[in-house]
Write a protein that holds these residues in place. Structure first.
Motif, PDB file in Angstrom:
ATOM      1  N   ALA A  83      62.995  13.589 -13.037  1.00  0.00           N
ATOM      2  CA  ALA A  83      62.598  14.230 -11.598  1.00  0.00           C
ATOM      3  C   ALA A  83      62.144  15.364 -11.171  1.00  0.00           C
ATOM      4  N   GLY A  84      61.273  16.349 -12.620  1.00  0.00           N
ATOM      5  CA  GLY A  84      61.062  17.342 -11.757  1.00  0.00           C
ATOM      6  C   GLY A  84      58.971  16.692 -12.009  1.00  0.00           C
ATOM      7  N   LEU A  85      59.019  14.581 -12.814  1.00  0.00           N
ATOM      8  CA  LEU A  85      57.742  14.807 -12.631  1.00  0.00           C
ATOM      9  C   LEU A  85      57.378  13.933 -11.193  1.00  0.00           C
ATOM     10  N   ALA A  86      58.741  13.255 -10.496  1.00  0.00           N
ATOM     11  CA  ALA A  86      58.806  13.237  -9.290  1.00  0.00           C
ATOM     12  C   ALA A  86      58.539  13.949  -8.473  1.00  0.00           C
ATOM     13  N   PHE A  87      59.550  14.587  -8.466  1.00  0.00           N
ATOM     14  CA  PHE A  87      59.157  15.397  -7.746  1.00  0.00           C
ATOM     15  C   PHE A  87      57.180  16.453  -7.613  1.00  0.00           C
ATOM     16  N   ALA A  88      56.785  17.005  -8.196  1.00  0.00           N
ATOM     17  CA  ALA A  88      55.466  17.459  -7.733  1.00  0.00           C
ATOM     18  C   ALA A  88      54.888  16.150  -7.497  1.00  0.00           C
ATOM     19  N   ARG A  89      54.856  14.680  -7.772  1.00  0.00           N
ATOM     20  CA  ARG A  89      54.002  13.645  -7.503  1.00  0.00           C
ATOM     21  C   ARG A  89      54.653  13.538  -5.926  1.00  0.00           C
ATOM     22  N   SER A  90      55.552  14.153  -5.329  1.00  0.00           N
ATOM     23  CA  SER A  90      56.294  14.139  -4.476  1.00  0.00           C
ATOM     24  C   SER A  90      55.461  14.816  -3.467  1.00  0.00           C
ATOM     25  N   LEU A  91      54.953  16.341  -3.416  1.00  0.00           N
ATOM     26  CA  LEU A  91      53.767  16.984  -2.991  1.00  0.00           C
ATOM     27  C   LEU A  91      52.735  16.477  -3.204  1.00  0.00           C
ATOM     28  N   ALA A  92      52.190  15.837  -4.120  1.00  0.00           N
ATOM     29  CA  ALA A  92      50.427  15.572  -4.450  1.00  0.00           C
ATOM     30  C   ALA A  92      49.719  15.755  -3.019  1.00  0.00           C
ATOM     31  N   ALA A  93      49.837  15.446  -2.054  1.00  0.00           N
ATOM     32  CA  ALA A  93      49.639  15.790  -0.583  1.00  0.00           C
ATOM     33  C   ALA A  93      49.874  16.991  -0.271  1.00  0.00           C
ATOM     34  N   SER A  94      50.744  17.841  -0.347  1.00  0.00           N
ATOM     35  CA  SER A  94      50.971  18.403   0.406  1.00  0.00           C
ATOM     36  C   SER A  94      49.611  19.926   0.781  1.00  0.00           C
ATOM     37  N   GLY A  95      48.685  19.949  -0.580  1.00  0.00           N
ATOM     38  CA  GLY A  95      48.577  21.646  -0.284  1.00  0.00           C
ATOM     39  C   GLY A  95      48.316  21.919  -1.184  1.00  0.00           C
ATOM     40  N   LEU A  96      49.856  21.827  -1.890  1.00  0.00           N
ATOM     41  CA  LEU A  96      50.224  23.150  -2.320  1.00  0.00           C
ATOM     42  C   LEU A  96      49.207  23.773  -3.381  1.00  0.00           C
ATOM     43  N   ARG A  97      49.361  24.148  -4.024  1.00  0.00           N
ATOM     44  CA  ARG A  97      49.723  24.537  -5.864  1.00  0.00           C
ATOM     45  C   ARG A  97      50.598  24.520  -6.565  1.00  0.00           C
ATOM     46  N   LEU A  98      50.949  23.570  -7.202  1.00  0.00           N
ATOM     47  CA  LEU A  98      51.691  23.277  -8.173  1.00  0.00           C
ATOM     48  C   LEU A  98      52.305  23.622  -9.961  1.00  0.00           C
ATOM     49  N   ALA A  99      52.956  23.837 -10.563  1.00  0.00           N
ATOM     50  CA  ALA A  99      53.142  23.751 -11.321  1.00  0.00           C
ATOM     51  C   ALA A  99      54.208  23.429 -12.353  1.00  0.00           C
ATOM     52  N   VAL A 100      53.899  22.751 -13.235  1.00  0.00           N
ATOM     53  CA  VAL A 100      55.638  22.244 -14.055  1.00  0.00           C
ATOM     54  C   VAL A 100      55.407  22.820 -15.685  1.00  0.00           C
ATOM     55  N   VAL A 101      56.288  23.034 -15.631  1.00  0.00           N
ATOM     56  CA  VAL A 101      56.549  24.180 -17.294  1.00  0.00           C
ATOM     57  C   VAL A 101      57.604  22.669 -17.837  1.00  0.00           C
ATOM     58  N   GLU A 102      56.959  22.491 -19.123  1.00  0.00           N
ATOM     59  CA  GLU A 102      57.956  21.817 -19.889  1.00  0.00           C
ATOM     60  C   GLU A 102      57.710  21.888 -21.874  1.00  0.00           C
ATOM     61  N   ARG A 103      59.073  21.989 -22.308  1.00  0.00           N
ATOM     62  CA  ARG A 103      58.882  22.852 -23.360  1.00  0.00           C
ATOM     63  C   ARG A 103      58.093  21.788 -24.467  1.00  0.00           C
ATOM     64  N   GLU A 104      58.284  20.101 -23.816  1.00  0.00           N
ATOM     65  CA  GLU A 104      57.271  19.484 -25.400  1.00  0.00           C
ATOM     66  C   GLU A 104      55.881  19.434 -24.698  1.00  0.00           C
ATOM     67  N   PRO A 105      55.361  18.787 -26.250  1.00  0.00           N
ATOM     68  CA  PRO A 105      54.441  18.896 -26.317  1.00  0.00           C
ATOM     69  C   PRO A 105      53.163  17.989 -24.995  1.00  0.00           C
ATOM     70  N   ARG A 106      52.490  18.491 -24.886  1.00  0.00           N
ATOM     71  CA  ARG A 106      51.660  17.074 -23.823  1.00  0.00           C
ATOM     72  C   ARG A 106      52.066  15.468 -24.186  1.00  0.00           C
ATOM     73  N   ASP A 107      51.251  15.303 -25.603  1.00  0.00           N
ATOM     74  CA  ASP A 107      51.061  14.067 -26.200  1.00  0.00           C
ATOM     75  C   ASP A 107      52.510  13.456 -25.905  1.00  0.00           C
ATOM     76  N   ALA A 108      53.781  13.899 -25.790  1.00  0.00           N
ATOM     77  CA  ALA A 108      54.978  13.654 -25.645  1.00  0.00           C
ATOM     78  C   ALA A 108      55.783  13.672 -24.143  1.00  0.00           C
ATOM     79  N   LEU A 109      54.622  13.915 -23.321  1.00  0.00           N
ATOM     80  CA  LEU A 109      55.026  13.634 -21.800  1.00  0.00           C
ATOM     81  C   LEU A 109      53.907  12.375 -21.573  1.00  0.00           C
ATOM     82  N   ALA A 110      53.025  12.232 -21.900  1.00  0.00           N
ATOM     83  CA  ALA A 110      51.790  11.215 -22.179  1.00  0.00           C
ATOM     84  C   ALA A 110      52.468   9.845 -22.747  1.00  0.00           C
TER      85      ALA A 110
END
Length: 389
Positions: A13-40
């Protein structure tokens, strides 16, 4: 570190929401406690998601669907509901709906992987992984988020996507009705002798519920629901014995089963937030509504909700408006509650009826299936619901 929107939670849900705003011109941050490797490259968690056509279209718009390998996608052609020892089955299919499939089954692991691949190079987006959130606070002017590593973020809008037990929701002072059901799901992938034909089965047997979700080839995802202590005992069996037990509980309908991945155990709980928005904050995904998995609509509902909020924010940003305006957040809340309430209520009623082992309830649930079979408009309506939400 100043942002327009901070999203807490890097699940689908969080990743989809961030992607849904890709063309909005807004500055976004996603905070996730899992390490980046586990997201990828997320680990397999055993969960298979029944995606409706609407959800597939959303993932296509987000640039995630085309990143799936053909072997990641299994067609869901029909569904059958069974009750007890009766040979009668209530059937749902796509007949008359303009498509030969009710939907598609894709693993949660594959969805998370492709959504992360779609956003990782997104302009204007920071992925703050490997750290959680310590505190959040919102005022009429801004939201403040203190991370576990001490960094302070400010944002015009805070979005919580951090599970049905959301700590952000709690800190925002939003009450939630959480029902811990005392039952757990055992989920594993199995191979079997017979062809499933792309048909999903939900079998409400006396004492347990077993679902078989069709995957590619002679494989299925077996989902067994029992009291939590019984599930823990089954999870301790070796793979061979577990395969024998699943074969027995499913009445050998697909022949002998062999466990090829898992098991994974998930205690069941439902949740409903009393509000989906607060001052400069909104809830999406399971933080807003945590569905029982029996109707397989939790993911689809979460995907629909994030799209609703993202559309309202993008429209406000395009006209230079306030992306956290109280009216905007109320519009999101009203729309998502209208979409979620009927599904949430109907699902809970279904679970209550089909897990009640009293003799009167057993008679009633069989009568409900028979009645549904005699009313084509009901079956077609449910099929449309399964395909669209």
């Amino acid at each position: 570190m100043n942002y327009d929107v901070v999203v807490v939670g890097g699940g689908p849900a969080g990743l989809a929401f961030a992607r849904s705003l890709a063309a909005s011109g807004l500055r976004l941050a996603v905070v996730e406690r899992e390490p980046r490797d586990a997201l990828a490259d997320p680990p397999c968690d055993g969960r298979e998601i029944a995606l409706t056509h609407r959800s597939v279209a959303t993932l296509q718009r987000l640039g995630a669907w085309e990143r799936l390998a053909p072997g990641d996608i299994a067609p869901l052609r029909a569904a059958r509901v069974l009750n007890g020892g009766s040979h009668f089955a209530l059937a749902f299919d796509a007949q008359g709906q303009g498509d030969e499939k009710l939907g598609h089954l894709v693993s949660n692991q594959a969805i998370r992987r492709t959504l992360f691949a779609a956003i990782q190079d997104q302009a204007g987006l920071d992925i703050l992984s490997g750290t959680g959130v310590a505190t959040v606070q919102t005022t009429r002017k801004r939201a403040e988020i203190t991370l576990a590593d001490g960094r302070l973020l400010t944002a015009r809008l805070l979005v919580a996507a951090d599970s049905r037990f959301s700590a952000v929701r709690e800190q925002l002072g939003i009450e939630a009705r959480i029902d811990r059901l005392g039952r757990s799901m055992l989920v594993c992938r199995v191979s079997h002798e017979r062809d499933h034909g792309g048909v999903a089965t939900e079998w409400f047997e006396h004492g347990h519920t077993i679902a078989m979700l069709p995957l590619v080839g002679h494989q299925s995802s077996a989902v067994l629901t029992l009291p939590s202590d019984a599930v823990r005992r089954l999870a301790d069996l070796d793979a061979d014995l577990l395969g024998v037990e699943l074969t027995r509980r499913y009445g050998a309908r697909l022949g002998a089963m062999r466990v090829t991945e898992g098991p994974h155990v998930y205690p069941l709980a439902t949740s409903w937030a009393e509000h989906f928005a607060a001052t400069r904050a909104a809830l999406i995904g399971d933080a807003a509504v945590g569905m029982h998995p029996v109707t397989a609509h939790g993911f689809n509902l979460g995907l629909q909700g994030q799209a609703t909020l993202a559309r309202l924010i993008a429209e406000a940003a395009a006209r230079g408006g306030n992306i956290a305006a109280p009216l905007l957040l109320r519009r999101y809340e009203a729309a998502h509650r209208m979409a979620a309430r009927p599904l949430f209520t109907a699902t809970n009623l279904l679970v209550a009826l089909y897990t009640d082992e009293r003799p009167a309830a057993r008679v009633a649930r069989h009568a409900v299936l028979r009645l549904g079979a005699q009313l084509p408009q009901v079956r077609h309506g449910v099929s449309r619901l399964l395909m669209q939400h």
